[in-house]
Design a protein around this motif. Structure first.
Motif, short mmCIF file in Angstrom:
data_model
loop_
_atom_site.label_atom_id
_atom_site.label_comp_id
_atom_site.label_asym_id
_atom_site.label_seq_id
_atom_site.Cartn_x
_atom_site.Cartn_y
_atom_site.Cartn_z
N ASN A 37 4.11 0.94 -14.73
CA ASN A 37 4.47 1.15 -13.32
C ASN A 37 3.26 1.35 -12.41
OD1 ASN A 37 7.36 1.10 -13.80
ND2 ASN A 37 7.12 3.12 -14.73
N VAL A 38 2.18 0.64 -12.71
CA VAL A 38 0.99 0.66 -11.86
C VAL A 38 1.17 -0.40 -10.78
CG1 VAL A 38 -1.51 0.33 -11.76
CG2 VAL A 38 -0.47 1.40 -13.78
N ARG A 39 0.93 -0.03 -9.54
CA ARG A 39 1.01 -1.00 -8.45
C ARG A 39 -0.08 -2.05 -8.65
NH1 ARG A 39 0.42 2.46 -3.13
NH2 ARG A 39 -0.96 3.61 -4.54
N HIS A 40 0.33 -3.32 -8.71
CA HIS A 40 -0.67 -4.34 -9.02
C HIS A 40 -0.25 -5.71 -8.50
CE1 HIS A 40 2.29 -4.93 -12.24
NE2 HIS A 40 1.78 -6.15 -12.40
N GLN A 41 -1.26 -6.56 -8.36
CA GLN A 41 -1.08 -7.97 -8.05
C GLN A 41 -1.95 -8.75 -9.03
OE1 GLN A 41 -2.53 -7.51 -3.91
NE2 GLN A 41 -0.69 -8.63 -3.31
N CYS A 42 -1.47 -9.88 -9.50
CA CYS A 42 -2.23 -10.71 -10.43
C CYS A 42 -2.27 -12.14 -9.91
CB CYS A 42 -1.60 -10.67 -11.83
SG CYS A 42 -1.68 -9.03 -12.60
N PHE A 43 -3.49 -12.67 -9.80
CA PHE A 43 -3.69 -14.01 -9.26
C PHE A 43 -4.41 -14.88 -10.29
CE2 PHE A 43 -3.75 -11.27 -5.44
CZ PHE A 43 -2.70 -11.84 -4.73
N SER A 44 -3.88 -16.08 -10.49
CA SER A 44 -4.54 -17.05 -11.36
C SER A 44 -5.16 -18.14 -10.49
CB SER A 44 -3.54 -17.66 -12.35
OG SER A 44 -2.52 -18.34 -11.67
N TYR A 45 -6.24 -18.74 -11.01
CA TYR A 45 -6.99 -19.77 -10.29
C TYR A 45 -7.08 -21.00 -11.19
CZ TYR A 45 -8.21 -16.01 -7.07
OH TYR A 45 -8.15 -14.98 -6.16
N PRO A 46 -6.19 -21.98 -10.98
CA PRO A 46 -6.14 -23.16 -11.86
C PRO A 46 -7.48 -23.88 -11.95
CG PRO A 46 -4.20 -23.07 -10.46
CD PRO A 46 -5.14 -22.01 -9.95
N GLY A 47 -7.95 -24.06 -13.16
CA GLY A 47 -9.18 -24.79 -13.40
C GLY A 47 -10.46 -24.01 -13.18
N ALA A 48 -10.37 -22.78 -12.70
CA ALA A 48 -11.57 -21.99 -12.43
C ALA A 48 -12.11 -21.37 -13.71
CB ALA A 48 -11.27 -20.89 -11.42
N GLY A 49 -13.43 -21.22 -13.76
CA GLY A 49 -14.08 -20.63 -14.92
C GLY A 49 -14.31 -19.14 -14.76
N HIS A 50 -15.38 -18.67 -15.40
CA HIS A 50 -15.63 -17.23 -15.44
C HIS A 50 -16.18 -16.70 -14.12
CE1 HIS A 50 -16.07 -13.45 -17.49
NE2 HIS A 50 -17.37 -13.41 -17.35
N THR A 51 -16.94 -17.50 -13.41
CA THR A 51 -17.51 -17.12 -12.13
C THR A 51 -17.07 -18.13 -11.09
OG1 THR A 51 -19.45 -16.17 -13.25
CG2 THR A 51 -19.65 -16.59 -10.89
N PHE A 52 -16.41 -17.67 -10.05
CA PHE A 52 -15.79 -18.58 -9.07
C PHE A 52 -16.82 -19.15 -8.11
CE2 PHE A 52 -11.44 -16.19 -9.16
CZ PHE A 52 -11.33 -16.48 -10.51
N ARG A 53 -16.55 -20.39 -7.68
CA ARG A 53 -17.38 -21.07 -6.69
C ARG A 53 -16.48 -21.71 -5.64
NH1 ARG A 53 -22.34 -18.93 -7.67
NH2 ARG A 53 -22.78 -18.97 -9.92
N GLY A 54 -17.08 -22.10 -4.54
CA GLY A 54 -16.37 -22.89 -3.54
C GLY A 54 -15.10 -22.23 -3.04
N SER A 55 -14.02 -23.03 -3.01
CA SER A 55 -12.76 -22.54 -2.45
C SER A 55 -12.17 -21.39 -3.27
CB SER A 55 -11.75 -23.69 -2.36
OG SER A 55 -11.49 -24.24 -3.65
N ASP A 56 -12.41 -21.38 -4.59
CA ASP A 56 -11.91 -20.27 -5.41
C ASP A 56 -12.61 -18.96 -5.02
OD1 ASP A 56 -10.10 -21.76 -7.01
OD2 ASP A 56 -11.77 -22.48 -8.23
N TYR A 57 -13.92 -19.03 -4.79
CA TYR A 57 -14.66 -17.85 -4.36
C TYR A 57 -14.17 -17.39 -2.99
CZ TYR A 57 -18.42 -15.10 -2.29
OH TYR A 57 -19.12 -14.13 -1.64
N ASN A 58 -13.98 -18.30 -2.08
CA ASN A 58 -13.52 -17.93 -0.73
C ASN A 58 -12.14 -17.28 -0.77
OD1 ASN A 58 -15.87 -18.94 0.46
ND2 ASN A 58 -15.00 -20.99 0.74
N LEU A 59 -11.27 -17.80 -1.63
CA LEU A 59 -9.93 -17.24 -1.76
C LEU A 59 -10.00 -15.84 -2.38
CD1 LEU A 59 -6.89 -17.54 -1.44
CD2 LEU A 59 -6.84 -18.80 -3.62
N LEU A 60 -10.82 -15.70 -3.42
CA LEU A 60 -11.03 -14.39 -4.06
C LEU A 60 -11.47 -13.36 -3.04
CD1 LEU A 60 -11.70 -12.37 -6.43
CD2 LEU A 60 -13.94 -13.49 -6.53
N MET A 61 -12.50 -13.69 -2.26
CA MET A 61 -13.05 -12.70 -1.35
C MET A 61 -12.11 -12.42 -0.17
SD MET A 61 -15.56 -11.70 -3.01
CE MET A 61 -15.88 -10.40 -1.81
#
Length: 306
Positions: free
Chosen positions: A267-291
């Motif tokens: 019962n911990v308040r949480h959100q979980c997001f997956s990034y299709p095709g992204a690796g261990h360190t995000f770049r480009g649009s994945d990084y922008n979405l993360l931040m």
């Protein structure tokens, strides 16, 4: 010979008392008690000023950097915890600097500690999979921030603390959140597992070809269970947000599902997001979405009252 046996037990007990490992042992310790000091300015830009900072922890002098927004007012604090970098090549401004800078431009005081044995920080790097000593450093730092907020080097800080941890830093953040109920927000990004047996297997067999992290594989399962944060998620009072790439080859994407399931069960308040095709360190649009998600998350949890 019996006295030798008893003496050995006493030494073992003393070592355990001096180096507590389990969540129960760590929860009985007191953290903080020192002062964070800004040694000098590293950089000034239109958005924030970066300082070299130091603070005490576990008898050592720790270093890192702090970004302070230039705007008037006081700001919540995000501690950005780096992942594994070879300590021999680590520098004060690590790869995670871009995350701390992004959040500082959005109006957060960001602290980026250099873990023991990294950069200018004293001590030896932690070799095991559990990273308990690293967690103690962050627990000390978070306690100091709350105690010192509004004065000294933290004059522009509010006593509201969140954590952002990448990879190894995510594993550290989980342990800290379990032990510190005053942590208000935790962002896990490409994180290590909350189960230290899985971490030990990954470090021993996948990361280092049996060079590091293997000792925990010889630890009794019941002991590892008392060390692993995942078995204590019910203690977390922070909001948690998790980000994981589906193509991550270092911290398997399946781990994200297991962590999120355990958070839900507790019962911990949480959100979980997956990034299709992204690796261990995000770049480009994945990084922008993360931040973008990180700024919104910390804003809601720390700035808007949580």
């Amino acid at each position: 010979m019996r006295w030798l046996f008893v003496y050995g037990l006493l030494l073992a007990s003393l070592a355990q008392a001096q180096n507590p490992l389990t969540i129960a042992e760590l929860s009985r310790l007191r953290y903080g008690g020192g002062t964070l000091v800004a040694e000098r300015v590293l950089e000034r830009n239109p958005s924030f000023t970066r300082y070299l900072v130091r603070y005490p922890s576990d008898g050592l002098t720790m270093y890192g950097f702090m970004n302070v927004p230039n705007a008037a007012g006081r700001f919540p604090v995000v501690i950005v915890i780096h992942g594994y970098v070879n300590p021999a090549t680590y520098r004060t401004l690590a790869y995670t600097t871009r995350y701390a800078d992004n959040l500082a431009r959005a109006g957060f005081v960001t602290l980026h500690p250099n873990l023991r044995g990294h950069g200018l920080s004293q001590g030896s790097p932690e070799q095991g999979a559990s990273r308990v000593l690293y967690a103690r450093e962050i627990l000390d730092l978070a306690a100091m921030v709350r105690a010192q907020a509004g004065r000294g080097a933290l004059e522009k800080a509010l006593p509201r603390v969140g954590l952002m941890g990448h990879s190894m830093g995510g594993g550290i953040a989980q342990r800290v959140a379990v032990l510190d109920p005053q942590i208000r927000a935790v962002l896990l990004y490409g994180t290590m597992h909350g189960d230290d047996l899985k971490n030990a297997r990954q470090i021993c067999y996948v990361f280092t070809n049996r060079q590091r992290g293997c000792d925990e594989l010889n630890t009794p399962p019941e002991t590892l269970a008392q060390i692993s944060p995942i078995n204590f998620y019910g203690r977390i009072r922070a909001q948690v947000q998790l980000h994981h790439g589906t193509a991550d080859t270092q911290t398997p994407y399946a781990w994200a599902g297991e962590i999120c399931a355990a958070l839900r069960k507790n019962n911990v308040r949480h959100q979980c997001f997956s990034y299709p095709g992204a690796g261990h360190t995000f770049r480009g649009s994945d990084y922008n979405l993360l931040m973008g998600r990180a700024r919104s998350f910390f804003g809601q949890a720390l700035r808007d009252g949580g």
